[in-house]
Design an enzyme around this catalytic site. Structure first.
Site, mmCIF file in Angstrom:
data_model
loop_
_atom_site.group_PDB
_atom_site.id
_atom_site.type_symbol
_atom_site.label_atom_id
_atom_site.label_comp_id
_atom_site.label_asym_id
_atom_site.label_seq_id
_atom_site.Cartn_x
_atom_site.Cartn_y
_atom_site.Cartn_z
ATOM 1 N N ASP A 29 0.808 -1.217 0.000
ATOM 2 C CA ASP A 29 0.000 0.000 0.000
ATOM 3 C C ASP A 29 0.845 1.273 0.000
ATOM 4 O OD1 ASP A 29 0.878 -0.579 2.580
ATOM 5 O OD2 ASP A 29 -1.122 -1.008 3.341
ATOM 6 N N ASN B 273 -8.132 -3.366 13.911
ATOM 7 C CA ASN B 273 -9.512 -3.645 13.471
ATOM 8 C C ASN B 273 -9.568 -4.799 12.463
ATOM 9 O OD1 ASN B 273 -8.459 -2.544 11.149
ATOM 10 N ND2 ASN B 273 -9.840 -0.786 11.053
ATOM 11 N N HIS C 101 -7.649 -5.085 9.710
ATOM 12 C CA HIS C 101 -7.309 -4.801 8.303
ATOM 13 C C HIS C 101 -6.000 -5.477 7.910
ATOM 14 C CE1 HIS C 101 -5.177 -0.772 9.503
ATOM 15 N NE2 HIS C 101 -4.255 -1.688 9.296
ATOM 16 N N GLU D 20 -9.987 -2.250 4.903
ATOM 17 C CA GLU D 20 -10.656 -2.000 6.172
ATOM 18 C C GLU D 20 -11.882 -2.900 6.321
ATOM 19 O OE1 GLU D 20 -9.228 -0.208 8.298
ATOM 20 O OE2 GLU D 20 -8.423 1.652 7.491
HETATM 21 C C1 F6R Z 1 1.207 -1.621 6.142
HETATM 22 C C2 F6R Z 1 -0.067 -2.324 6.188
HETATM 23 C C3 F6R Z 1 -0.920 -2.340 7.411
HETATM 24 C C4 F6R Z 1 -0.154 -2.672 8.674
HETATM 25 C C5 F6R Z 1 -1.082 -2.634 9.884
HETATM 26 C C6 F6R Z 1 -0.343 -2.889 11.178
HETATM 27 O O1 F6R Z 1 1.812 -1.768 4.874
HETATM 28 O O2 F6R Z 1 -0.427 -2.860 5.206
HETATM 29 O O3 F6R Z 1 -1.951 -3.279 7.209
HETATM 30 O O4 F6R Z 1 0.434 -3.940 8.549
HETATM 31 O O5 F6R Z 1 -1.702 -1.399 9.961
HETATM 32 O O6 F6R Z 1 0.517 -1.813 11.430
HETATM 33 P P1 F6R Z 1 1.620 -1.882 12.568
HETATM 34 O O7 F6R Z 1 2.611 -2.909 12.152
HETATM 35 O O8 F6R Z 1 2.219 -0.504 12.592
HETATM 36 O O9 F6R Z 1 0.920 -2.239 13.825
#
Ligand code: F6R
Length: 244
Positions: free
Chosen positions: A67, A136, A138, A143
Site C-alpha cells: 500500500d 480492526n 485490516h 478496512e
Molecule cells: C502496512 C499495512 C498495514 C499494517 C497494519 C499494522 O503496509 O499494510 O496493514 O500492517 O496497519 O501496522 P503496525 O505494524 O504498525 O501495527
C-alpha cells in the site's frame, strides 16, 4: 492457517527472516510482497544484517508493497516508499527497477491501481507475502467491510486507522484520508503468506482471527480461504488464545 507462537518481537522477526531468506535462496527469481508499519521493521533489520553477514542476494528479487498513502510522494518521510528505502532497500542489492510500490501521487489513481495489479499478475504473482494486521483486522489497507474479491483499489482510511498511524505524522490532520491498497483477492493470489503480530495491542484481533468465521467484518479472516498461511505471533499477541 498455521500458528507459530514465539516468545517476543525479536524472535518473531528472526523466524520471519529465516523464511524470507530461505525463500529468496530457493529460487532463481522470487517475488516478495512487503508490508510497512512498525511490525516488520525488525524483520527488515534482520534481513539487512543477513545480507551483510551472509551475502543473501536480492539481485533476482522483485518486490511489491501492499500500500501507499494517496497524496504522498517518495520524498515525503511518511510515505511508504521512503520507509522501505530507509529500512530495507538502501541496504541490500535489489535493483531499483525491481521495486514496485503504488504511486500515491498518480494523476489517475484508478489507472494506477489497475497498472499495479496487472504488474503483479504479469510477474507471475507473489511467492511470499508479508503481512501485519491492524487492530480492526485490516490487512494492507483493506478496512472492515472490504470485499474478499477486491483487487488493488483506492480506500478511504477509517478514523481508527488514521488515529493509529498519526504517530508518524506531526498531527492527525496531516494523516492522508485515502490510500491505495492491494485488494484482498490480490493478496490471496500469493503462493505463501506470513502474518506477523506482536504485542498487547494485537491480542484482541488475533484472538478474533483464530476464532471467528470468515467475514468482511474482519478482513484478515479472508486468509482462512488460503491454503498456505502462517501466523507468527508472540506471547503478548497470543495472550487471549487458549491453546498456544
Ligand atoms: C502496512 C499495512 C498495514 C499494517 C497494519 C499494522 O503496509 O499494510 O496493514 O500492517 O496497519 O501496522 P503496525 O505494524 O504498525 O501495527
Amino acid at each position: 492457517m498455521k500458528v507459530i507462537g514465539v516468545k517476543d518481537y525479536v524472535e518473531m522477526c528472526q523466524k520471519a527472516k529465516e523464511i524470507v531468506v530461505s525463500t529468496v535462496r530457493s529460487k532463481q527469481k522470487v517475488n516478495l510482497g512487503l508490508a510497512t508499519g512498525s511490525t516488520p521493521m525488525g524483520l527488515y533489520k534482520d534481513m539487512v544484517e543477513d545480507f551483510k553477514n551472509n551475502g543473501t542476494s536480492y539481485h533476482n528479487v522483485t518486490t511489491f508493497n501492499l500500500d501507499e498513502y494517496v497524496g504522498l510522494d517518495g520524498g515525503s518521510k511518511q510515505s511508504y516508499r521512503y520507509y522501505m528505502n530507509t529500512y530495507l532497500f538502501d541496504y541490500i542489492d535489489i535493483p531499483k527497477e525491481h521495486i514496485f510500490i503504488p504511486n500515491g501521487k498518480a494523476k489517475n489513481l484508478e489507472e494506477e491501481c489497475k497498472r499495479f495489479d496487472e504488474l503483479i499478475q504479469k510477474s507471475g504473482n507473489i511467492d511470499l507475502q508479508i503481512l501485519g494486521i491492524g487492530r480492526n483486522g485490516h490487512i494492507g489497507f483493506n478496512e472492515p467491510g472490504s470485499r474478499f474479491d477486491s483487487r488493488t483499489h483506492v480506500v478511504k482510511l477509517s478514523e481508527s486507522t488514521r488515529q493509529a498511524n498519526s504517530r508518524y505524522f506531526p498531527s492527525i490532520a496531516d494523516v492522508p484520508t485515502h490510500a491505495i491498497t492491494m485488494g484482498i483477492q490480490t493478496i490471496l493470489e500469493s503462493r505463501k503468506i506470513i502474518l506477523l503480530a506482536s504485542g498487547d495491542s494485537k491480542a484482541n484481533v488475533i484472538s478474533r482471527l483464530l476464532t471467528e468465521e470468515p467475514s468482511s467484518k474482519l478482513p484478515a479472516s479472508a486468509l482462512k480461504h488460503h491454503p498456505d498461511v502462517l501466523i507468527i505471533a508472540d506471547e503478548k499477541a497470543l495472550q487471549y488464545v487458549a491453546s498456544k
